[in-house]
Design an enzyme around this catalytic site. Structure first.
Site, short mmCIF file in Angstrom:
data_model
loop_
_atom_site.label_atom_id
_atom_site.label_comp_id
_atom_site.label_asym_id
_atom_site.label_seq_id
_atom_site.Cartn_x
_atom_site.Cartn_y
_atom_site.Cartn_z
N CYS A 1 0.78 -1.23 0.01
CA CYS A 1 0.16 -0.12 -0.15
C CYS A 1 1.01 1.31 -0.03
O CYS A 1 1.95 1.21 0.72
CB CYS A 1 -0.78 0.09 1.19
SG CYS A 1 -2.01 -1.41 1.33
N HIS B 1 27.28 -13.86 -15.37
CA HIS B 1 25.40 -13.95 -15.28
C HIS B 1 25.08 -13.99 -13.68
O HIS B 1 26.08 -14.20 -13.05
CB HIS B 1 25.22 -15.36 -16.09
CG HIS B 1 23.59 -15.47 -16.09
ND1 HIS B 1 22.80 -16.02 -15.18
CD2 HIS B 1 22.74 -15.10 -17.08
CE1 HIS B 1 21.58 -15.61 -15.60
NE2 HIS B 1 21.53 -15.50 -16.72
N SER C 1 21.74 -13.24 -19.70
CA SER C 1 22.39 -13.69 -20.91
C SER C 1 22.34 -12.82 -21.95
O SER C 1 23.27 -12.53 -22.75
CB SER C 1 22.05 -14.87 -21.16
OG SER C 1 20.50 -14.87 -21.32
N TYR D 1 14.19 -19.55 -27.76
CA TYR D 1 14.99 -18.87 -26.58
C TYR D 1 16.33 -18.87 -26.65
O TYR D 1 17.19 -19.64 -26.88
CB TYR D 1 14.74 -19.81 -25.34
CG TYR D 1 14.72 -19.07 -23.99
CD1 TYR D 1 14.60 -17.76 -23.81
CD2 TYR D 1 14.65 -20.12 -22.68
CE1 TYR D 1 14.80 -17.08 -22.45
CE2 TYR D 1 14.86 -19.40 -21.45
CZ TYR D 1 14.95 -17.95 -21.47
OH TYR D 1 14.81 -17.44 -20.19
N ASN E 1 18.38 -19.13 -24.49
CA ASN E 1 19.14 -20.04 -23.68
C ASN E 1 19.43 -21.74 -24.62
O ASN E 1 18.98 -22.37 -24.01
CB ASN E 1 18.67 -20.38 -22.32
CG ASN E 1 18.66 -19.30 -21.61
OD1 ASN E 1 19.04 -17.84 -21.93
ND2 ASN E 1 18.31 -19.42 -20.07
N SER F 1 13.39 -13.87 -22.04
CA SER F 1 12.25 -13.97 -21.22
C SER F 1 11.55 -12.55 -20.91
O SER F 1 10.53 -12.45 -20.79
CB SER F 1 12.63 -14.40 -20.00
OG SER F 1 13.73 -13.97 -19.21
N LEU G 1 9.91 -16.19 -15.74
CA LEU G 1 8.99 -16.86 -16.85
C LEU G 1 9.22 -18.20 -17.09
O LEU G 1 8.32 -19.08 -17.66
CB LEU G 1 9.02 -15.97 -18.09
CG LEU G 1 7.84 -16.09 -18.98
CD1 LEU G 1 6.57 -15.79 -18.46
CD2 LEU G 1 8.09 -15.11 -20.23
N GLU G 2 10.14 -18.87 -16.50
CA GLU G 2 10.37 -20.34 -16.79
C GLU G 2 9.86 -21.12 -15.59
O GLU G 2 9.98 -22.41 -15.85
CB GLU G 2 12.10 -20.36 -16.66
CG GLU G 2 12.87 -19.96 -18.01
CD GLU G 2 14.23 -20.16 -17.90
OE1 GLU G 2 14.59 -21.23 -17.16
OE2 GLU G 2 14.88 -19.35 -18.54
N THR H 1 15.41 -12.00 -15.30
CA THR H 1 16.09 -11.91 -14.09
C THR H 1 16.29 -10.30 -14.00
O THR H 1 16.20 -9.78 -12.95
CB THR H 1 17.52 -12.42 -14.28
OG1 THR H 1 18.22 -12.07 -15.35
CG2 THR H 1 17.44 -13.93 -14.08
#
Length: 717
Positions: free
Chosen positions: A131, A279, A305, A388, A390, A410, A510-511, A534
């Site tokens: 809030c 990373h 990445s 992707y 990756n 992502s 998202l993975e 990330t």
């Protein structure tokens, strides 16, 4: 006990606080409302008694009556009104005001009816997170099986919102409280406070806190309190860091590295002009040293990445002769290829091991099943393969020769797919290899079918309800690839989060599996969550902490880290910087790791054999005994592949550069000299999908070359 409130029939003052008069001798033109409070109740057996109230809209037709006039019910036994009926009546009252200012006055009026909460209940444990103003909420499950709620806020608007929700849910059954959905409050949002979305979220966040307290009280009453221990966490203030739990202690020990190690690394990087790209998921020890070293050597980058290769190019432009890559193999491949594309072929690129540093997603895209998936795509023109990032360069090259391909991350995958359908309406899109991300994208688009055209246009200006419904049958995703880290944010973790952390800020990559994705998306609706990359997670945490610091009040923010725990070093660095930027910061930030006790390795009880950081022996270290770093019992400690990038390896490689004797030949990120089935260099073909993505990021549309490839692909094979 009765309280007389005098309320003017017509309010013209510009001040919100002049709405309510407490003068018992008010003008005859004022209507007086009497509130009779019910039986005495207690909070945790320590607080002074509170009184229950029930407010109903007055049936009076008096033209001079205030639109805020109410009558009171003496006790709960005099009404059997159900929660949906009470909510509908509240909505009817709310919608009777056409002007936002009148709705605001209506909310303020309800705030004046709420009984005061004693200071003893204005505790940190009763704070409602998310809030804009400070809000406190307490609850009790009565002997009659009904819920009672009390609330307070240092904002009259927030207090009014709490009062409205209490009117609906006070003396409701626990089942009724739990059945109320955030969506049920939608009609209380329209036009209330213009663009102040954070105020509107107060409805939602208070409701979630009510439900959390209800769930716990019912469990306590029935003797069925889950045997959940709190997740480990790090608590940050401007003065320092406190670790809660052994896993958090293991992470925290590396946040303040030995100065000698930092100095050693900085000296060799400067001497030999070496850049470092790492990373976010690096080992905490490595990240702790790198973060400290950044203050003395600018050519160190810790990122996701996508940014790693860009950072390497910047380092090469600045004169770095070598770039060391701390990540998995597809990352070093991308760095090598992008440097070559940028004309820096002479810059050496080194990995941190002479062994394969793998990735479960990259491996899935190299499997025969993925080739079969792409074969099916090639037989269904016009098709676009959205792969992707990756994945290996070899996968990207082979895929691009089967089906026109563009890389995604992502953070940009949703916009990539929407833009592709916007430019080619009859397109088939084939996403891979992350199955969870694919399923989450489909779920996201399905949720968009419940939106209006205007809401959809805010996400992508060239789409509408019609186009979203049209594209869904032609959106495909590979169903046999997962990240071993994010796979473990499954059902058990979600159940624990629902019970203990449903009112916290929730972050999720998202993975993650669908159940965790849905939980984070629900939080996102009330601005209490983020789902993405990330970098998206880091930016969200930074924004929320900055907002809290700017408010300059005592606050406790709790963030659940729904991704690899290696993110914590960068998160801590950002948070501490923000907290220290304020001279008298009163904000406390807690970062929670959804990790089980089984996902840690206990060290020897013999201090001589214990793992040590300097002179400090650690009782546990991240990762389980087998080295996997994860546990099927919930949560995940770390990515085992990323942890192959050790500080000792980095120092050893740097000290031996230039490697004239080829001692570290296995550490070199080699160029792909092999060819594709069509006789082209893998490095050249594999870079093309990446360059397509970079074009999209820069221009917000797919390149004409790719569009032409897609539309003219039929019959090429």
């Amino acid at each position: 006990m009765a309280l007389a409130l005098s309320i003017a029939p017509t309010i013209t003052s510009s001040s919100y606080y002049s709405l309510i008069s407490l003068n018992p001798n008010a003008s005859p033109n004022f209507r007086t409302t009497h509130l009779n409070f019910g039986s005495q109740r207690r909070i945790h057996n320590t607080s002074p008694p509170f009184r229950s109230f029930k407010c109903l809209k007055s049936p009076s037709k008096d033209v001079n009556a205030s639109p805020f006039s109410i009558s009171a019910i003496a006790s709960s036994s005099q009404t059997t009104e159900l929660v949906p009926e009470k909510l509908q009546r509240l909505v009817k009252e709310f919608k009777s005001f056409t002007e936002p200012i009148d709705r605001l006055k209506w909310v303020l009026h309800y705030g004046s009816l709420i009984p005061p909460m004693p200071e003893s209940s204005r505790t940190e444990s009763n704070r409602v997170m998310g809030c804009t103003a400070r809000v406190w909420l307490d609850a009790e499950l009565g002997s009659d099986g009904k819920m009672r709620f009390w609330a307070d806020s240092d904002s009259d608007v927030s207090k009014g919102m709490c009062s409205c929700l209490i009117q609906v849910l006070d003396e409701a059954s626990p089942e009724e409280v739990m059945e109320l959905k955030i969506e049920d409050l939608a009609e209380l949002n329209v036009g209330l406070l213009g663009v102040e979305r954070s105020r509107v979220n107060t409805w939602h966040n208070v409701l979630v806190s009510m439900q959390k307290k209800t769930r716990r009280l019912v469990a306590e009453r029935e003797g069925k309190v889950p045997s959940f221990e709190p997740f480990p966490s790090l608590v940050l203030t401007a003065d320092g860091v406190e670790a809660k739990g052994s896993f958090a202690e293991a992470q925290a020990k590396y946040l303040f590295p030995e100065e000698s190690r930092v100095k050693e690394l900085v000296n060799v990087l400067k001497e030999k002009k070496i850049g470092v790209v790492a990373h976010f998921y690096m080992d905490p020890e490595v990240q702790g040293v790198l973060t400290a070293a950044q203050k003395h050597w600018p050519h160190i980058s810790i990122s996701d990445s996508l940014v790693m290769a860009d950072s390497a190019v910047s380092m090469a432009k600045a004169g770095c002769q070598f770039v060391t890559v701390l990540g998995v193999d597809f990352m070093s491949e991308n760095v090598r290829a992008i440097l070559d594309q940028a004309g820096f072929g002479e810059v050496g690129v080194y990995r941190m091991s002479d062994e394969t540093i793998g990735c479960s997603l990259a491996d899935a895209a190299s499997a025969p099943a993925y080739l079969n998936y792409l074969e099916a795509a090639s037989l269904s023109p016009p098709s676009l393969h959205v792969v992707y990032i990756n994945t290996s360069l070899e996968t990207k090259a082979f895929a691009h020769e089967l089906v026109p391909t563009i890389t995604c991350t992502s953070s940009n995958v949703v916009q990539t797919i929407l833009q592709a359908f916007a430019q080619m309406p009859e397109l088939n899109v084939w996403y891979g290899p992350d199955s969870y991300m694919g399923a989450n994208i489909v779920k996201l688009f399905q949720q968009m079918t419940l939106m209006t055209d205007e809401e959809i246009a805010k996400i992508h200006r060239k789409h509408s309800l019609k186009t979203i419904k049209s594209l869904l049958p032609r959106l495909h995703y590979f169903q046999e690839g997962t990240c071993i880290v994010h796979h473990l944010f499954g059902h058990e973790v979600v159940e624990r989060l629902k019970y203990m952390y449903c009112d916290a800020f929730l972050t999720a990559h998202l993975e993650v599996p669908g159940e965790m994705f849905s939980l984070a998306m629900e939080a996102k609706k009330r601005d209490m969550g983020v789902v993405g990359s990330t970098q998206n997670i880091l930016d969200f945490i930074k924004q929320k902490v900055q907002e809290a610091v700017d408010r300059n009040v005592d606050d406790h923010l709790q963030f659940v880290l729904g991704t690899e725990s290696g993110m914590v070093t960068s998160i801590v660095a950002v948070i501490r910087s923000l907290l220290r930027s304020s001279a008298n910061s009163k904000v406390k930030v807690e970062v929670v790791f959804p990790v089980s006790s089984e996902s840690m390795t206990k060290t020897s009880s013999d201090s001589s054999n214990s793992n040590k950081v300097g002179d400090v022996a650690l009782p546990v270290v991240p990762g389980v005994a087998g080295g996997e770093g994860c546990s099927i019992h919930g949560g995940c400690a770390s990515c085992p592949y990323m942890k192959m990038n050790s500080l000792s390896s980095l120092l050893k490689v740097c000290h031996n550069l230039p490697d004239v004797e080829n001692i570290f030949g296995g550490f070199i990120a080699e160029r792909f000299k092999k060819q594709t089935p069509q006789g082209k260099l893998i490095a050249d073909v594999g870079c093309e999908p990446i360059l397509h993505m970079r074009h999209f990021q820069a221009n917000k549309e797919l390149p004409e070359k790719l569009v032409h490839q897609v539309l003219s692909w039929e019959g090429k094979r």
